[in-house]
Design a protein around this motif. Structure first.
Motif, PDB file in Angstrom:
ATOM      1  N   ARG A 102      71.809  60.525  24.280  1.00 39.20           N
ATOM      2  CA  ARG A 102      70.599  60.369  23.478  1.00 39.20           C
ATOM      3  C   ARG A 102      70.223  58.903  23.396  1.00 39.20           C
ATOM      4  O   ARG A 102      71.076  58.019  23.560  1.00 39.20           O
ATOM      5  CB  ARG A 102      70.786  60.954  22.082  1.00 39.20           C
ATOM      6  N   GLY A 117      64.501  64.609  29.418  1.00 40.48           N
ATOM      7  CA  GLY A 117      64.605  64.266  28.003  1.00 40.48           C
ATOM      8  C   GLY A 117      63.782  65.194  27.136  1.00 40.48           C
ATOM      9  O   GLY A 117      62.715  65.664  27.535  1.00 40.48           O
ATOM     10  N   THR A 118      64.299  65.438  25.943  1.00 40.73           N
ATOM     11  CA  THR A 118      63.591  66.249  24.954  1.00 40.73           C
ATOM     12  C   THR A 118      63.757  65.573  23.608  1.00 40.73           C
ATOM     13  O   THR A 118      64.853  65.138  23.242  1.00 40.73           O
ATOM     14  CB  THR A 118      64.101  67.707  24.949  1.00 40.73           C
ATOM     15  N   LEU A 119      62.666  65.447  22.868  1.00 41.31           N
ATOM     16  CA  LEU A 119      62.655  64.683  21.624  1.00 41.31           C
ATOM     17  C   LEU A 119      63.128  65.534  20.455  1.00 41.31           C
ATOM     18  O   LEU A 119      62.623  66.639  20.223  1.00 41.31           O
ATOM     19  CB  LEU A 119      61.241  64.159  21.343  1.00 41.31           C
ATOM     20  N   ILE A 152      65.600  60.799  21.699  1.00 43.41           N
ATOM     21  CA  ILE A 152      65.337  61.613  22.880  1.00 43.41           C
ATOM     22  C   ILE A 152      66.694  61.996  23.459  1.00 43.41           C
ATOM     23  O   ILE A 152      67.548  61.126  23.685  1.00 43.41           O
ATOM     24  CB  ILE A 152      64.505  60.854  23.920  1.00 43.41           C
TER      25      ILE A 152
END
Length: 125
Positions: A37, A118-120, A92
């Motif tokens: 992250r 990536g994912t927030l 992220i």
């Protein structure tokens, strides 16, 4: 190998989210798969890893006992179950994989061959 991360979103502190990372192009059944992250203004940091097909799992101290990494090798997908989320978990989240990692490098982003987009994850207080 292409990795597609999903599952991020906005959640209140104390809540839960489950991230998924779907791989295509090559099986990851024997790979090490890892979540990192990156918070704003900070370096990318290790979160959790599933070592070489799932023989062992490793966690950063900051998430131990709250996050769980798992994988479904038949579906070429890995997961990160995040419980008891805190505002400091906001970042992220990236999934990564490697077929040739050595254990001492498990927390080193540069040693991974494959990355998701990536994912927030945003945790509100």
């Amino acid at each position: 190998v292409q990795l597609q991360a999903s599952g991020g979103g906005l959640v209140q502190a104390g809540g839960s989210l489950r991230l998924a990372c779907k791989a295509s192009g090559r099986t990851l059944s024997r790979a090490t798969v890892t979540w990192f992250r990156q918070a704003p203004g900070k370096e990318r940091e290790f979160v959790a890893a599933s070592w070489r097909g799932g023989s062992n799992t490793y966690y950063a101290d900051a998430v131990k006992g709250r996050f769980t990494i798992s994988r479904n090798n038949a579906e070429n997908t890995m997961y990160l179950q995040m419980d008891s989320l805190k505002p400091e978990d906001t970042a992220i989240y990236y999934c990564a994989a490697s077929h040739s990692l050595i254990l001492s490098s498990i927390g080193t982003p540069a040693q991974y061959n494959y990355w998701g987009q990536g994912t927030l994850v945003t945790v509100s207080s």
